[in-house]
Write a protein that holds these residues in place. Structure first.
Motif, PDB file in Angstrom:
ATOM      1  N   GLU A 192      -3.720   8.751  10.955  1.00  0.00           N
ATOM      2  CA  GLU A 192      -3.547   7.262  10.602  1.00  0.00           C
ATOM      3  C   GLU A 192      -4.492   6.589  11.472  1.00  0.00           C
ATOM      4  OE1 GLU A 192      -2.561   5.007   8.158  1.00  0.00           O
ATOM      5  OE2 GLU A 192      -3.449   3.388   9.759  1.00  0.00           O
ATOM      6  N   LEU A 193      -5.169   5.641  10.974  1.00  0.00           N
ATOM      7  CA  LEU A 193      -6.171   4.881  11.980  1.00  0.00           C
ATOM      8  C   LEU A 193      -5.545   4.209  12.671  1.00  0.00           C
ATOM      9  CD1 LEU A 193      -9.406   4.157  12.180  1.00  0.00           C
ATOM     10  CD2 LEU A 193      -9.047   2.473  10.428  1.00  0.00           C
ATOM     11  N   ASP A 228      -4.670   9.691   1.082  1.00  0.00           N
ATOM     12  CA  ASP A 228      -4.224   8.333   0.775  1.00  0.00           C
ATOM     13  C   ASP A 228      -5.017   7.274   1.714  1.00  0.00           C
ATOM     14  OD1 ASP A 228      -3.191   6.198  -0.671  1.00  0.00           O
ATOM     15  OD2 ASP A 228      -0.926   6.455   0.255  1.00  0.00           O
ATOM     16  N   ASN A 259      -8.380   5.414   3.505  1.00  0.00           N
ATOM     17  CA  ASN A 259      -9.385   4.344   2.849  1.00  0.00           C
ATOM     18  C   ASN A 259     -10.337   4.932   1.987  1.00  0.00           C
ATOM     19  OD1 ASN A 259     -10.179   6.030   5.069  1.00  0.00           O
ATOM     20  ND2 ASN A 259     -12.375   5.043   5.162  1.00  0.00           N
ATOM     21  N   LEU A 285      -0.042   5.110   6.741  1.00  0.00           N
ATOM     22  CA  LEU A 285       0.265   3.876   7.195  1.00  0.00           C
ATOM     23  C   LEU A 285       1.484   3.789   8.017  1.00  0.00           C
ATOM     24  CD1 LEU A 285      -0.104   0.915   5.815  1.00  0.00           C
ATOM     25  CD2 LEU A 285       1.762   1.248   4.385  1.00  0.00           C
ATOM     26  N   ALA A 308      -9.540   9.531  10.167  1.00  0.00           N
ATOM     27  CA  ALA A 308      -9.021  10.646   9.796  1.00  0.00           C
ATOM     28  C   ALA A 308     -10.138  11.724   9.721  1.00  0.00           C
ATOM     29  CB  ALA A 308      -8.667  10.562   8.348  1.00  0.00           C
ATOM     30  N   SER A 311       5.446   7.743   2.969  1.00  0.00           N
ATOM     31  CA  SER A 311       4.861   8.709   2.258  1.00  0.00           C
ATOM     32  C   SER A 311       5.249  10.062   3.159  1.00  0.00           C
ATOM     33  CB  SER A 311       3.661   8.891   1.859  1.00  0.00           C
ATOM     34  OG  SER A 311       2.811   8.632   2.733  1.00  0.00           O
ATOM     35  N   VAL A 360       2.981   4.287  -1.045  1.00  0.00           N
ATOM     36  CA  VAL A 360       3.205   4.862  -2.292  1.00  0.00           C
ATOM     37  C   VAL A 360       4.414   4.563  -2.952  1.00  0.00           C
ATOM     38  CG1 VAL A 360       1.850   7.092  -1.681  1.00  0.00           C
ATOM     39  CG2 VAL A 360       4.269   6.881  -1.720  1.00  0.00           C
ATOM     40  N   MET A 364       0.927  -1.199   0.018  1.00  0.00           N
ATOM     41  CA  MET A 364       0.033   0.000   0.190  1.00  0.00           C
ATOM     42  C   MET A 364       0.984   1.304  -0.124  1.00  0.00           C
ATOM     43  SD  MET A 364      -3.433  -0.713   2.414  1.00  0.00           S
ATOM     44  CE  MET A 364      -2.659  -0.858   3.846  1.00  0.00           C
ATOM     45  N   GLY A 379      -4.030   9.208   5.963  1.00  0.00           N
ATOM     46  CA  GLY A 379      -3.628   7.633   5.603  1.00  0.00           C
ATOM     47  C   GLY A 379      -2.119   7.588   5.420  1.00  0.00           C
ATOM     48  N   TYR A 431     -13.949  12.782   2.645  1.00  0.00           N
ATOM     49  CA  TYR A 431     -12.630  13.651   2.690  1.00  0.00           C
ATOM     50  C   TYR A 431     -12.718  14.916   2.064  1.00  0.00           C
ATOM     51  CZ  TYR A 431     -10.969   9.433   5.207  1.00  0.00           C
ATOM     52  OH  TYR A 431     -10.659   8.267   6.090  1.00  0.00           O
TER      53      TYR A 431
HETATM   54  C1  LIG Z   1      -2.887   3.177   1.019  1.00  0.00           C
HETATM   55  S1  LIG Z   1      -2.374   3.069   2.583  1.00  0.00           S
HETATM   56  C2  LIG Z   1      -1.519   4.637   2.992  1.00  0.00           C
HETATM   57  C3  LIG Z   1       0.072   4.465   2.530  1.00  0.00           C
HETATM   58  C4  LIG Z   1       1.162   5.425   2.798  1.00  0.00           C
HETATM   59  N1  LIG Z   1       0.271   6.946   2.488  1.00  0.00           N
HETATM   60  C5  LIG Z   1       2.301   5.298   2.395  1.00  0.00           C
HETATM   61  O1  LIG Z   1       2.646   5.630   1.196  1.00  0.00           O
HETATM   62  O2  LIG Z   1       2.972   4.669   2.980  1.00  0.00           O
HETATM   63  C6  LIG Z   1      -3.985   3.757   3.502  1.00  0.00           C
HETATM   64  C7  LIG Z   1      -3.698   3.933   4.866  1.00  0.00           C
HETATM   65  O3  LIG Z   1      -5.116   4.472   5.429  1.00  0.00           O
HETATM   66  C8  LIG Z   1      -5.226   3.992   6.955  1.00  0.00           C
HETATM   67  N2  LIG Z   1      -6.639   4.223   7.217  1.00  0.00           N
HETATM   68  C9  LIG Z   1      -7.747   3.265   6.721  1.00  0.00           C
HETATM   69  N3  LIG Z   1      -8.961   3.893   7.122  1.00  0.00           N
HETATM   70  C10 LIG Z   1      -8.512   5.170   7.720  1.00  0.00           C
HETATM   71  C11 LIG Z   1      -9.232   5.953   8.403  1.00  0.00           C
HETATM   72  N4  LIG Z   1     -10.599   6.022   8.397  1.00  0.00           N
HETATM   73  N5  LIG Z   1      -8.628   7.124   8.852  1.00  0.00           N
HETATM   74  C12 LIG Z   1      -7.425   7.280   8.711  1.00  0.00           C
HETATM   75  N6  LIG Z   1      -6.498   6.503   8.256  1.00  0.00           N
HETATM   76  C13 LIG Z   1      -7.172   5.286   7.677  1.00  0.00           C
HETATM   77  C14 LIG Z   1      -4.742   2.428   6.720  1.00  0.00           C
HETATM   78  O4  LIG Z   1      -4.734   1.895   7.875  1.00  0.00           O
HETATM   79  C15 LIG Z   1      -3.609   2.651   5.875  1.00  0.00           C
HETATM   80  O5  LIG Z   1      -2.413   2.518   6.636  1.00  0.00           O
END
Ligand SMILES: C[S@@+](CC[C@H](N)C(=O)[O-])C[C@H]1O[C@@H](n2cnc3c(N)ncnc32)[C@H](O)[C@@H]1O
Length: 336
Positions: free
Chosen positions: A184-185, A232, A234, A152, A213, A156, A126, A124, A150, A241
């Motif tokens: 981050e969740l 980035d 969910n 992770l 978020a 990023s 970037v 996941m 988001g 958002y």
């Molecule tokens: C695609 S990944 C992000 C990758 C990150 N931007 C990177 O490049 O390393 C999506 C992230 O969003 C988080 N996520 C999912 N639902 C969320 C929410 N409701 N609020 C905040 N973060 C959330 C997930 O736990 C995950 O870590």
């Protein structure tokens, strides 16, 4: 096989690119696919010369290859003899193009550590190119107030923080007006970011807010604005958002909202493709027969959410947008 071209010639999706691996893997491909196939970047050479294209075409007609061409973009993807044992978690550092600040190469270490610590979710992150694109956008626009939805475990986020650091350095500031806010969740990811913040001494530049978020957005004090927002999280909440950011007026005048994955593995061109098929293709691209069910990827349907998000934004007269076909698709949005 003799290296022909630098891997970074593959960054564009605007024209087909060709890559040839020592193990006879041949690609005429989008970077999204390359990310999955180029497990060992040292083992391939790449380029987009007419000669390579001709070779790839020849291989295609010989039917050695899988054709993943997208009729909508005219973009071709072609894979020969992919290695079914390839393991993306073992990917080595991505070579940085010459000219990039050598102090940034530690970001590759973060990427690799993330792959080791969280192999199930590493896909996941970037791409290095997307991280670099955000870095460019932030430094070009001199953004200083930055928000990420988001994160992770922070790959990023560190790109964003490094861009902020550069902007402040160039403005003669030892510290930023505010750190990058990373939403981050999941607790384990937030904690991992915090460990890295300590390890790399980035406390002034990056702050994690753990939780949903949307709640974090709603808690931001009235009047706060950001110059750069990276979305980035969910995919099923992308429209929420977007609407929340506009409702709270979080985007500063001239600010940019950058949204990742808007092309979602080229699956967004038709309305609601069967998600099982999309993931099957994704799995095949990764050299797997099918994705392990425990990943929970089918619990929601990102291609459909991205399709809806793209349509929603494209029809919105309040903003201007451009879709950059960079890696998995990056939309830039600004308020009118
Ligand atoms: C695609 S990944 C992000 C990758 C990150 N931007 C990177 O490049 O390393 C999506 C992230 O969003 C988080 N996520 C999912 N639902 C969320 C929410 N409701 N609020 C905040 N973060 C959330 C997930 O736990 C995950 O870590």
């Amino acid at each position: 096989m003799r290296p022909l071209f630098r891997p970074f010639t593959l960054q564009t999706r605007l024209r087909p690119s060709v890559a040839i691996g020592r193990d006879r893997r041949v690609f005429l491909s989008t970077p999204a696919l390359l990310r999955r196939q180029f497990i060992n970047e040292e083992e391939f050479s790449s380029g987009d010369s007419g000669a390579n294209r001709a070779l790839a075409q020849e291989l295609l007609t010989e039917a050695y290859c899988w054709d993943h061409s997208s009729p909508n973009t005219g973009h071709s993807q072609l894979v020969l003899d992919a290695d079914p044992t390839a393991d993306i978690t073992q990917a080595p550092a991505t070579p940085f193009p010459a000219g990039i600040d050598p102090n940034l190469t530690y970001l590759d270490t973060i990427r690799q550590d993330s792959q080791r610590e969280f192999p199930e979710t590493a896909f996941m992150m970037v791409s290095p190119q997307s991280g670099l694109a955000c870095y460019w956008l932030i430094t070009l626009t001199k953004a200083r107030r930055i928000l990420e939805l988001g994160s992770l475990n922070g790959y990023s986020t560190f790109w964003l923080a490094e861009a902020l650091k550069r902007n402040c350095r160039e403005a003669g500031l030892a510290k930023p007006p505010s750190p990058v806010v990373a939403c981050e969740l999941r607790k384990e990811f937030a904690q991992s970011i915090e460990r890295q913040v300590t390890k790399y001494n980035m406390q002034d530049w990056l702050e994690v807010r753990q939780g949903p978020a949307l709640d974090t957005l709603r808690a931001i004090p009235v009047g706060t604005q950001f110059d750069f927002i990276f979305l980035d999280a969910n995919k099923n909440d992308y429209i929420n958002y977007y609407e929340q950011i506009l409702a709270q007026d979080l985007l500063a005048p001239g600010g940019v909202l950058a949204v990742d994955n808007v092309l979602f593995y080229d699956a967004v061109y038709t309305k609601y493709p069967p998600v099982q098929k999309v993931y099957q293709k994704l799995a095949e691209d990764q050299g797997l027969v099918s994705l392990p069910p425990q990943k929970g990827l089918l619990s929601h349907n990102p291609p459909n959410h991205l399709y809806d998000f793209n349509a929603h934004v494209a029809q919105d007269p309040r903003t201007e947008q451009i879709v950059l076909p960079l890696f998995d698709g990056l939309t830039l949005i600004r308020r009118k």
